[in-house]
Scaffold this active site. Structure first.
Site, PDB file in Angstrom:
ATOM      1  N   THR A   1       5.409  -4.752  14.038  1.00  0.00           N
ATOM      2  CA  THR A   1       4.288  -4.177  13.267  1.00  0.00           C
ATOM      3  C   THR A   1       4.056  -5.049  12.072  1.00  0.00           C
ATOM      4  O   THR A   1       2.945  -5.573  11.884  1.00  0.00           O
ATOM      5  CB  THR A   1       4.213  -2.952  12.760  1.00  0.00           C
TER       6      THR A   1
ATOM      7  N   THR B   1       5.311  -4.809  -0.922  1.00  0.00           N
ATOM      8  CA  THR B   1       6.390  -3.749  -1.796  1.00  0.00           C
ATOM      9  C   THR B   1       7.327  -4.734  -2.734  1.00  0.00           C
ATOM     10  O   THR B   1       7.720  -5.734  -2.501  1.00  0.00           O
ATOM     11  CB  THR B   1       6.996  -3.116  -0.632  1.00  0.00           C
ATOM     12  N   ASP B   2       7.863  -3.958  -3.987  1.00  0.00           N
ATOM     13  CA  ASP B   2       8.717  -4.663  -4.689  1.00  0.00           C
ATOM     14  C   ASP B   2       9.959  -4.560  -4.107  1.00  0.00           C
ATOM     15  O   ASP B   2      11.096  -5.307  -4.272  1.00  0.00           O
ATOM     16  CB  ASP B   2       8.717  -3.995  -6.063  1.00  0.00           C
ATOM     17  N   GLU B   3      10.259  -3.879  -2.648  1.00  0.00           N
ATOM     18  CA  GLU B   3      11.574  -3.960  -2.139  1.00  0.00           C
ATOM     19  C   GLU B   3      11.825  -5.297  -1.602  1.00  0.00           C
ATOM     20  O   GLU B   3      13.174  -5.776  -1.143  1.00  0.00           O
ATOM     21  CB  GLU B   3      11.534  -3.077  -1.002  1.00  0.00           C
TER      22      GLU B   3
ATOM     23  N   TYR C   1      13.592  -2.810   6.583  1.00  0.00           N
ATOM     24  CA  TYR C   1      12.254  -2.490   6.341  1.00  0.00           C
ATOM     25  C   TYR C   1      11.777  -3.493   5.232  1.00  0.00           C
ATOM     26  O   TYR C   1      10.808  -4.313   5.511  1.00  0.00           O
ATOM     27  CB  TYR C   1      12.248  -1.105   5.670  1.00  0.00           C
TER      28      TYR C   1
ATOM     29  N   LYS D   1       9.040  -6.487   5.556  1.00  0.00           N
ATOM     30  CA  LYS D   1       8.078  -6.847   4.609  1.00  0.00           C
ATOM     31  C   LYS D   1       7.965  -8.152   3.856  1.00  0.00           C
ATOM     32  O   LYS D   1       6.873  -8.812   3.744  1.00  0.00           O
ATOM     33  CB  LYS D   1       7.984  -5.704   3.594  1.00  0.00           C
TER      34      LYS D   1
HETATM   35  P1  NAD Z   1       2.342   5.215   5.644  1.00  0.00           P
HETATM   36  O1  NAD Z   1       3.517   5.019   6.429  1.00  0.00           O
HETATM   37  O2  NAD Z   1       2.089   6.667   5.074  1.00  0.00           O
HETATM   38  O3  NAD Z   1       1.190   4.604   6.581  1.00  0.00           O
HETATM   39  C1  NAD Z   1       1.261   3.571   7.289  1.00  0.00           C
HETATM   40  C2  NAD Z   1      -0.075   3.505   8.333  1.00  0.00           C
HETATM   41  O4  NAD Z   1       0.030   2.524   9.008  1.00  0.00           O
HETATM   42  C3  NAD Z   1       0.153   4.889   9.264  1.00  0.00           C
HETATM   43  O5  NAD Z   1      -1.118   5.616   9.276  1.00  0.00           O
HETATM   44  C4  NAD Z   1       0.490   4.178  10.642  1.00  0.00           C
HETATM   45  O6  NAD Z   1      -0.167   5.014  11.772  1.00  0.00           O
HETATM   46  C5  NAD Z   1      -0.133   2.922  10.373  1.00  0.00           C
HETATM   47  N1  NAD Z   1       0.544   1.843  11.483  1.00  0.00           N
HETATM   48  C6  NAD Z   1       1.703   1.773  11.573  1.00  0.00           C
HETATM   49  N2  NAD Z   1       1.970   0.788  12.892  1.00  0.00           N
HETATM   50  C7  NAD Z   1       0.670   0.516  12.963  1.00  0.00           C
HETATM   51  C8  NAD Z   1       0.140  -0.521  13.899  1.00  0.00           C
HETATM   52  N3  NAD Z   1       1.344  -1.315  14.628  1.00  0.00           N
HETATM   53  N4  NAD Z   1      -1.136  -0.825  13.899  1.00  0.00           N
HETATM   54  C9  NAD Z   1      -2.018   0.055  13.121  1.00  0.00           C
HETATM   55  N5  NAD Z   1      -1.525   0.904  12.276  1.00  0.00           N
HETATM   56  C10 NAD Z   1      -0.364   1.097  12.159  1.00  0.00           C
HETATM   57  O7  NAD Z   1       2.795   4.172   4.625  1.00  0.00           O
HETATM   58  P2  NAD Z   1       1.973   4.047   3.019  1.00  0.00           P
HETATM   59  O8  NAD Z   1       2.880   4.434   2.284  1.00  0.00           O
HETATM   60  O9  NAD Z   1       0.619   4.397   3.079  1.00  0.00           O
HETATM   61  O10 NAD Z   1       2.002   2.397   3.046  1.00  0.00           O
HETATM   62  C11 NAD Z   1       0.902   1.522   3.120  1.00  0.00           C
HETATM   63  C12 NAD Z   1       1.572   0.113   2.737  1.00  0.00           C
HETATM   64  O11 NAD Z   1       1.888   0.135   1.434  1.00  0.00           O
HETATM   65  C13 NAD Z   1       2.873  -0.571   3.756  1.00  0.00           C
HETATM   66  O12 NAD Z   1       2.454  -1.748   4.055  1.00  0.00           O
HETATM   67  C14 NAD Z   1       3.991  -0.181   2.682  1.00  0.00           C
HETATM   68  O13 NAD Z   1       4.983  -1.277   3.073  1.00  0.00           O
HETATM   69  C15 NAD Z   1       3.404  -0.512   1.348  1.00  0.00           C
HETATM   70  N6  NAD Z   1       3.949   0.182   0.541  1.00  0.00           N
HETATM   71  C16 NAD Z   1       4.317   1.535   0.384  1.00  0.00           C
HETATM   72  C17 NAD Z   1       5.026   1.835  -0.729  1.00  0.00           C
HETATM   73  C18 NAD Z   1       5.255   3.657  -0.961  1.00  0.00           C
HETATM   74  O14 NAD Z   1       5.651   4.088  -1.965  1.00  0.00           O
HETATM   75  N7  NAD Z   1       4.578   4.501   0.084  1.00  0.00           N
HETATM   76  C19 NAD Z   1       5.632   1.285  -1.893  1.00  0.00           C
HETATM   77  C20 NAD Z   1       5.383  -0.182  -1.719  1.00  0.00           C
HETATM   78  C21 NAD Z   1       4.445  -0.480  -0.738  1.00  0.00           C
END
Ligand code: NAD
Length: 327
Positions: A100, A125-127, A149, A153
């Protein structure tokens, strides 16, 4: 105006869509929103309005080339949130993460290129920077992701950058710190601890609890993404941070306090493999160039988040105990 939001039924993507539909973002008032989501275990259709005259929900996979070719053209912008997002799951099986996060980003960007979409924001992400003992990462910091993960990313960041550099796609990348707020899946630490405590259960604290995270309210993160969408430069990366560094122990104490629970609820569990010790973002670039400033004080935002989970048991019980429409 038409905007495509991927991962729109997840925690952050759904916040962004709800704000778009509420006309919270300058330049996008009245925009038609296409919300794309595969509805994996992490996606929840109930995170979005059941119906809205400016919202079209599409259940689909960013890796589906034909669907992307059909769906993407005609949009003025794409904001790409879709990802497998939970570090612990990537330790158990990384295949979906690379499929994905890396191939999905490439497939989406091929469709962006073919469809002539004018503007893209890739949410990272900062990761991707790894772990830092002292100081903070600027955008120039080398990538040293430690978990599968984070590696997936970092791979997707580089795919995104290459579509700007090679093909001239008008694309910016954001790298944010840990988000918190309403509608976050209860597998993540804050909603996991809050909902466990609301159920009278213990909270599993990794290792010695000294790991430091920088917390950013999801509303502030989405405000930053909107600034980057409107004013960010092509090929540029923007860190988005909250400026609140907390050890996991201190965070746990705050959550115990906010839920009225005692320290006996803490259950020490073995540390996560290769657990990053500290994340810390230097966000001076987005502050200076785009005028970003987080608006939500962490302690107030955390208290409001606990209240939201207290007031919305139907939402999290359905997600946590599998009785709802989470997948
Ligand atoms: P989340 O897991 O809550 O949401 C991810 C969404 O993507 C889900 O609704 C899932 O169904 C959808 N998804 C997964 N695979 C898919 C695919 N192949 N096609 C279409 N949809 C798909 O994640 P989040 O916390 O909302 O994070 C959103 C973004 O922000 C991500 O890219 C994540 O890496 C980034 N991020 C999140 C955080 C955090 O603290 N939550 C921090 C830094 C970066």
């Amino acid at each position: 105006m038409r905007i495509l939001v991927t991962g729109a039924a997840g925690f952050i993507g759904s916040n962004f869509v709800r704000k778009l539909l509420a006309d919270a973002y300058t330049g996008w008032e009245g925009a038609q929103v296409t919300a794309l989501d595969k509805l994996t275990y992490a996606g929840n259709r109930d995170n979005l309005p059941a119906s809205h005259d400016r919202l079209v929900f599409v259940r689909g996979d960013v890796c589906d080339r034909e669907l992307m070719r059909e769906l993407v053209p005609g949009h003025d912008a794409v904001v790409h949130f879709a990802a497998e997002s939970h570090v612990d799951r990537s330790l158990e099986g990384a295949g979906e993460f690379f499929r994905t996060n890396v191939l999905g980003t490439q497939t989406l960007l091929d469709a962006v290129l073919e469809g002539g979409v004018e503007r893209v924001v890739h949410v990272s992400t900062d990761e991707v920077y790894g772990s830092i003992e002292e100081g903070s990462w600027s955008e120039e910091w080398p990538l040293a992701p430690n978990s599968p993960y984070a590696a997936s990313k970092a791979g997707s960041d580089l795919v995104a950058r290459s579509y700007w550099r090679t093909h001239g796609v008008d694309l910016s990348i954001t790298r944010c710190s840990n988000n918190y707020g309403p509608y976050q899946h209860p597998e993540k630490v804050i909603p996991l601890f809050v909902t466990n405590l609301l159920e009278g259960r213990g909270v599993p604290l990794y290792g010695d609890g000294r790991n430091v995270r920088e917390w950013l309210h999801v509303d502030d993160h989405c405000r930053g993404i909107h600034l980057v969408l409107n004013q960010g430069e092509a090929g540029e990366i923007y860190n988005i941070g909250g400026g609140n560094e907390y050890t996991n122990s201190r965070l746990t104490e705050k959550l115990l306090e906010l839920t009225g629970a005692g320290t006996e609820m803490i259950q020490r569990v073995p540390d996560r493999k290769a657990h990053d010790l500290r994340y810390s973002i230097d966000e001076s670039k987005i502050r200076e160039r785009l005028g970003y400033a987080p608006q939500i004080d962490f302690e107030e935002g955390l208290a409001a988040t606990v209240t939201w989970y207290r007031d919305n048991p139907d939402w999290w019980k359905a997600v946590k105990h599998g009785t709802g429409r989470a997948a």
